[in-house]
Design a protein around this motif. Structure first.
Motif, PDB file in Angstrom:
ATOM      1  N   GLU A 244       5.144  44.215  39.112  1.00  0.00           N
ATOM      2  CA  GLU A 244       5.223  42.235  38.836  1.00  0.00           C
ATOM      3  C   GLU A 244       4.146  42.068  39.534  1.00  0.00           C
ATOM      4  O   GLU A 244       3.883  40.816  38.786  1.00  0.00           O
ATOM      5  N   ASN A 245       3.848  41.632  40.501  1.00  0.00           N
ATOM      6  CA  ASN A 245       2.972  41.100  41.440  1.00  0.00           C
ATOM      7  C   ASN A 245       1.393  41.316  40.470  1.00  0.00           C
ATOM      8  O   ASN A 245       0.811  40.735  40.726  1.00  0.00           O
ATOM      9  N   ILE A 246       0.848  42.366  39.526  1.00  0.00           N
ATOM     10  CA  ILE A 246      -0.357  43.005  39.586  1.00  0.00           C
ATOM     11  C   ILE A 246      -0.310  42.413  37.926  1.00  0.00           C
ATOM     12  O   ILE A 246      -0.588  41.914  37.627  1.00  0.00           O
ATOM     13  N   ILE A 247       1.069  42.547  37.086  1.00  0.00           N
ATOM     14  CA  ILE A 247       0.454  42.519  35.495  1.00  0.00           C
ATOM     15  C   ILE A 247       1.327  40.971  35.410  1.00  0.00           C
ATOM     16  O   ILE A 247       0.109  40.726  33.963  1.00  0.00           O
ATOM     17  N   LYS A 248       1.594  40.851  35.877  1.00  0.00           N
ATOM     18  CA  LYS A 248       1.886  39.148  35.717  1.00  0.00           C
ATOM     19  C   LYS A 248       1.846  37.978  37.494  1.00  0.00           C
ATOM     20  O   LYS A 248       3.043  37.717  37.840  1.00  0.00           O
ATOM     21  N   PRO A 249       0.967  38.092  37.268  1.00  0.00           N
ATOM     22  CA  PRO A 249       0.171  37.494  38.764  1.00  0.00           C
ATOM     23  C   PRO A 249       0.402  35.824  38.997  1.00  0.00           C
ATOM     24  O   PRO A 249       0.223  35.070  40.051  1.00  0.00           O
ATOM     25  N   ILE A 250       0.773  35.055  37.598  1.00  0.00           N
ATOM     26  CA  ILE A 250       1.119  33.414  38.333  1.00  0.00           C
ATOM     27  C   ILE A 250       2.353  32.809  36.809  1.00  0.00           C
ATOM     28  O   ILE A 250       2.628  33.346  36.619  1.00  0.00           O
ATOM     29  N   PHE A 251       2.682  31.781  37.549  1.00  0.00           N
ATOM     30  CA  PHE A 251       3.686  30.970  37.435  1.00  0.00           C
ATOM     31  C   PHE A 251       3.297  29.968  36.136  1.00  0.00           C
ATOM     32  O   PHE A 251       2.051  28.523  35.964  1.00  0.00           O
ATOM     33  N   LYS A 252       4.591  29.529  35.197  1.00  0.00           N
ATOM     34  CA  LYS A 252       3.569  28.987  34.210  1.00  0.00           C
ATOM     35  C   LYS A 252       3.516  27.538  34.481  1.00  0.00           C
ATOM     36  O   LYS A 252       2.503  26.648  33.660  1.00  0.00           O
ATOM     37  N   LYS A 253       4.072  27.068  35.589  1.00  0.00           N
ATOM     38  CA  LYS A 253       3.800  25.735  36.307  1.00  0.00           C
ATOM     39  C   LYS A 253       1.852  25.523  36.734  1.00  0.00           C
ATOM     40  O   LYS A 253       1.783  24.345  36.286  1.00  0.00           O
ATOM     41  N   ASN A 254       1.813  26.639  37.195  1.00  0.00           N
ATOM     42  CA  ASN A 254       0.200  26.399  37.130  1.00  0.00           C
ATOM     43  C   ASN A 254      -1.082  26.653  36.245  1.00  0.00           C
ATOM     44  O   ASN A 254      -2.056  26.746  36.622  1.00  0.00           O
ATOM     45  N   VAL A 255      -0.031  26.533  34.996  1.00  0.00           N
ATOM     46  CA  VAL A 255      -0.756  27.153  34.017  1.00  0.00           C
ATOM     47  C   VAL A 255      -1.780  25.711  33.372  1.00  0.00           C
ATOM     48  O   VAL A 255      -0.357  24.719  32.954  1.00  0.00           O
ATOM     49  N   LYS A 256      -2.576  25.169  33.571  1.00  0.00           N
ATOM     50  CA  LYS A 256      -3.446  23.521  33.300  1.00  0.00           C
ATOM     51  C   LYS A 256      -3.942  23.732  32.163  1.00  0.00           C
ATOM     52  O   LYS A 256      -3.622  22.912  30.859  1.00  0.00           O
ATOM     53  N   SER A 257      -5.233  24.203  32.129  1.00  0.00           N
ATOM     54  CA  SER A 257      -6.474  24.532  30.669  1.00  0.00           C
ATOM     55  C   SER A 257      -5.703  25.414  29.625  1.00  0.00           C
ATOM     56  O   SER A 257      -5.099  26.592  29.877  1.00  0.00           O
ATOM     57  N   PRO A 258      -6.554  24.664  29.006  1.00  0.00           N
ATOM     58  CA  PRO A 258      -5.611  26.205  27.548  1.00  0.00           C
ATOM     59  C   PRO A 258      -6.281  27.368  27.965  1.00  0.00           C
ATOM     60  O   PRO A 258      -5.723  28.597  27.211  1.00  0.00           O
TER      61      PRO A 258
END
Length: 197
Positions: free
Chosen positions: A90-104
């Motif tokens: 989980e930590n390697i394949i999916k390393p970010i949270f949706k709310k940290n996504v800012k740019s396209p």
């Protein structure tokens, strides 16, 4: 195991155990809401596995986990055959949270990560259902071709539905095909061909 050896560290820095590209190490800690943004766009990150300490870039890790799941359902380290923890996956394949996504650009990376995670988890569920069906006498499993949902069914049941409530597919337990008007007539007459996998 010596962590320097496992990561193939040298004067130029640590390298991925598979592709041998130089990576900057990210640490496998429990994710929090503030972790893992896309600030370092030009750096290839690598993660150490918890049990063995081997170092992988994300793409190599995704590829070998997918291949291992497809082959035998048990994910072991590519380099040393140590079991890989689900938390590492989980930590390697999916390393970010949706709310940290800012740019396209970040959004497209996040969508790719989500797609990889979904395909890995679907494959692991399919393998699990297949293994469970083998342990149960008279049970079999298949994957719905439309919604990719694994279904465990009694081999002598006749007809059964996909277990996904949003999927209308009905199957024949003899030929394992989705039933249509034509195939239903063949299956009722028992003229369908029995398939085994």
């Amino acid at each position: 195991m010596d962590i320097k050896k496992a990561g193939h560290s040298n004067k130029k820095g640590p390298k991925c155990c598979m592709c041998r590209r130089r990576v900057e190490e990210k640490y496998n800690k429990k994710k929090t809401d503030g972790d893992s943004t896309f600030e370092d766009k030009d750096i290839m990150h690598g993660w150490r596995l918890t049990l063995c300490g081997c170092l992988f870039c994300r793409q190599c890790f995704v590829n070998f986990v997918y291949a291992k799941l497809k082959a035998n359902g048990i994910v072991e380290c590519y380099r040393c055959d140590t079991v890989v923890l689900a938390s590492d996956c989980e930590n390697i394949i999916k390393p970010i949270f949706k709310k940290n996504v800012k740019s396209p650009e970040d959004r497209s990376k996040f969508e790719m990560y989500e797609k990889d995670w979904k395909s890995i988890t679907n494959l692991s569920v399919i393998k699990y259902c297949s293994d469970m069906a083998q342990f149960q006498n008279g049970m079999e499993s298949l994957v719905c071709p439309d919604c990719i949902t694994p279904v465990i069914y009694k081999a002598n049941k006749g007809y059964f539905y996909c277990r996904n409530r949003n999927c209308p597919n009905q199957f024949c337990s003899r030929c394992r095909r989705v039933l249509s008007k034509l195939t239903l007539q063949q299956c009722k007459k028992k003229s369908c061909k029995q398939t085994t996998f």
